[in-house]
Design a protein around this motif. Structure first.
Motif, mmCIF file in Angstrom:
data_model
loop_
_atom_site.group_PDB
_atom_site.id
_atom_site.type_symbol
_atom_site.label_atom_id
_atom_site.label_comp_id
_atom_site.label_asym_id
_atom_site.label_seq_id
_atom_site.Cartn_x
_atom_site.Cartn_y
_atom_site.Cartn_z
ATOM 1 N N GLY A 19 0.801 -1.220 0.000
ATOM 2 C CA GLY A 19 0.000 0.000 0.000
ATOM 3 C C GLY A 19 0.830 1.264 0.000
ATOM 4 O O GLY A 19 0.293 2.358 -0.167
ATOM 5 N N GLY A 20 2.146 1.123 0.190
ATOM 6 C CA GLY A 20 3.028 2.277 0.120
ATOM 7 C C GLY A 20 3.225 2.724 -1.311
ATOM 8 O O GLY A 20 2.916 1.995 -2.260
ATOM 9 N N ALA A 21 3.757 3.918 -1.491
ATOM 10 C CA ALA A 21 3.843 4.487 -2.842
ATOM 11 C C ALA A 21 5.188 5.133 -3.097
ATOM 12 O O ALA A 21 5.820 5.691 -2.186
ATOM 13 C CB ALA A 21 2.731 5.518 -3.055
ATOM 14 N N LEU A 22 5.594 5.071 -4.358
ATOM 15 C CA LEU A 22 6.724 5.833 -4.884
ATOM 16 C C LEU A 22 6.140 6.981 -5.698
ATOM 17 O O LEU A 22 5.333 6.752 -6.604
ATOM 18 C CB LEU A 22 7.605 4.946 -5.761
ATOM 19 N N VAL A 23 6.531 8.209 -5.377
ATOM 20 C CA VAL A 23 5.973 9.403 -6.013
ATOM 21 C C VAL A 23 7.124 10.182 -6.632
ATOM 22 O O VAL A 23 8.002 10.672 -5.919
ATOM 23 C CB VAL A 23 5.218 10.281 -4.994
ATOM 24 N N ASN A 24 7.096 10.319 -7.945
ATOM 25 C CA ASN A 24 8.212 10.945 -8.668
ATOM 26 C C ASN A 24 7.726 12.120 -9.506
ATOM 27 O O ASN A 24 6.996 11.936 -10.482
ATOM 28 C CB ASN A 24 8.894 9.903 -9.566
ATOM 29 N N GLY A 25 8.124 13.322 -9.142
ATOM 30 C CA GLY A 25 7.826 14.510 -9.934
ATOM 31 C C GLY A 25 9.029 14.877 -10.774
ATOM 32 O O GLY A 25 10.130 15.066 -10.248
ATOM 33 N N ASP A 26 8.840 14.972 -12.088
ATOM 34 C CA ASP A 26 9.978 15.242 -12.962
ATOM 35 C C ASP A 26 9.460 15.664 -14.336
ATOM 36 O O ASP A 26 8.249 15.721 -14.564
ATOM 37 C CB ASP A 26 10.866 14.000 -13.099
ATOM 38 N N HIS A 27 10.399 15.931 -15.226
ATOM 39 C CA HIS A 27 10.069 16.194 -16.620
ATOM 40 C C HIS A 27 10.194 14.879 -17.381
ATOM 41 O O HIS A 27 11.258 14.259 -17.391
ATOM 42 C CB HIS A 27 11.003 17.250 -17.211
ATOM 43 N N PHE A 28 9.098 14.464 -18.017
ATOM 44 C CA PHE A 28 9.066 13.225 -18.773
ATOM 45 C C PHE A 28 8.739 13.563 -20.221
ATOM 46 O O PHE A 28 7.612 13.950 -20.533
ATOM 47 C CB PHE A 28 7.993 12.281 -18.229
ATOM 48 N N PRO A 29 9.692 13.457 -21.122
ATOM 49 C CA PRO A 29 9.416 13.787 -22.523
ATOM 50 C C PRO A 29 8.420 12.815 -23.130
ATOM 51 O O PRO A 29 8.326 11.654 -22.716
ATOM 52 C CB PRO A 29 10.789 13.663 -23.193
ATOM 53 N N GLN A 30 7.689 13.274 -24.123
ATOM 54 C CA GLN A 30 6.776 12.415 -24.848
ATOM 55 C C GLN A 30 7.548 11.560 -25.849
ATOM 56 O O GLN A 30 8.663 11.896 -26.254
ATOM 57 C CB GLN A 30 5.746 13.265 -25.605
ATOM 58 N N GLN A 31 6.939 10.467 -26.251
ATOM 59 C CA GLN A 31 7.533 9.630 -27.288
ATOM 60 C C GLN A 31 7.341 10.313 -28.643
ATOM 61 O O GLN A 31 6.219 10.634 -29.026
ATOM 62 C CB GLN A 31 6.859 8.256 -27.314
ATOM 63 N N GLY A 32 8.415 10.571 -29.339
ATOM 64 C CA GLY A 32 8.319 11.204 -30.657
ATOM 65 C C GLY A 32 8.511 12.707 -30.564
ATOM 66 O O GLY A 32 8.053 13.368 -29.642
#
Length: 256
Positions: free
Chosen positions: A146-159
């Motif tokens: 029930g625990g979570a990994l929370v990642n805020g970042d810049h994620f480029p789109q595919q293409g």
């Protein structure tokens, strides 16, 4: 000899302004991360949180303010930023000097129970893909069900077309909020390096950067879809984005 509170406060204030150039709607991203952590730790009297790539404690300090009963372990490898955090945000977290992604990095954390949540913001993109998968697997083992990994970042789109579009939308948002008028990353580091109080820390930093350049540390930005694939491979079955503006996202993985 440590850094004075006045010096730490001055460089932290400039750090906060500088970071606004790069993280689109940075405060909202922090708030959303805190929302997720608040949700997954509801009912926990003393939730245990891990801040990955904590820098000078910006996210840890906000989480400590939102969840005053939480125990936060904040980990980073940069001696300059760690010392600024230890000085200015001393009560927010327990700061740990470790290289995320190394074979034994979790052994240095001193955890006495499973994690309720692990968080990160604009840090994990520095890992190579194998190191990122290794890190996700380690975190899956450290988190409680029930625990979570929370990642805020810049994620480029595919293409390229969609990647350019989301980057442009984020840049226009930053321009409307006048974030582009703040000093940039290079200027902050160049000027901080001239501060006599930080000289020894910068010497340590340069030695570590030289060692890192000789190893496999570079990864570049992966798409959110690729992160999701790696997270599922690491054992997280439930992965979703809960917030996005341009290419800035908050990606959440919940452990069964």
């Amino acid at each position: 000899m440590g850094v004075s509170m006045a010096t730490a406060g001055m460089w932290l204030e400039r750090w906060e302004r500088q970071q606004q150039r790069y993280a689109v709607d940075r405060e909202e991203r922090f708030t959303v991360i805190a929302d997720v952590v608040e949700h997954v730790t509801a009912g926990c009297a003393r939730p245990l949180l891990l801040d990955l790539g904590c820098g000078p404690g910006s996210l840890a300090a906000r989480l400590a303010g939102r969840l005053p009963g939480a125990e936060i372990v904040a980990v980073d490898m940069d001696p300059v930023l760690l010392e600024l955090g230890r000085t200015h945000h001393a009560n927010a977290a327990r700061y740990v000097d470790a290289v995320i992604g190394d074979d034994d990095w979790t052994d240095t954390l001193g955890l006495d129970r499973p994690l309720d949540a692990a968080v990160s913001t604009t840090a994990l993109h520095d890992l190579s893909e194998p190191a990122l998968l290794h890190t996700y697997r380690r975190l899956a083992g450290l988190l409680r069900p029930g625990g979570a990994l929370v990642n805020g970042d810049h994620f480029p789109q595919q293409g390229r077309p969609l990647s350019e579009l989301t980057t442009y939308v984020g840049r226009r948002r930053a321009e409307r909020s006048h974030a582009h008028t703040h000093e940039d990353w290079e200027s902050w580091w160049a000027e901080a390096a001239q501060d006599p109080e930080l000289a020894d820390l910068f010497a340590q930093r340069e030695r570590r950067r030289a060692a890192a350049r000789s190893g496999d540390r570079g990864g570049g930005h992966l798409t959110a879809a690729r992160h999701a694939e790696l997270l599922r491979e690491a054992g997280f079955r439930h992965v979703t984005s809960v917030w996005q503006f341009g290419d800035s996202r908050v990606l959440v993985a919940v452990k069964d």
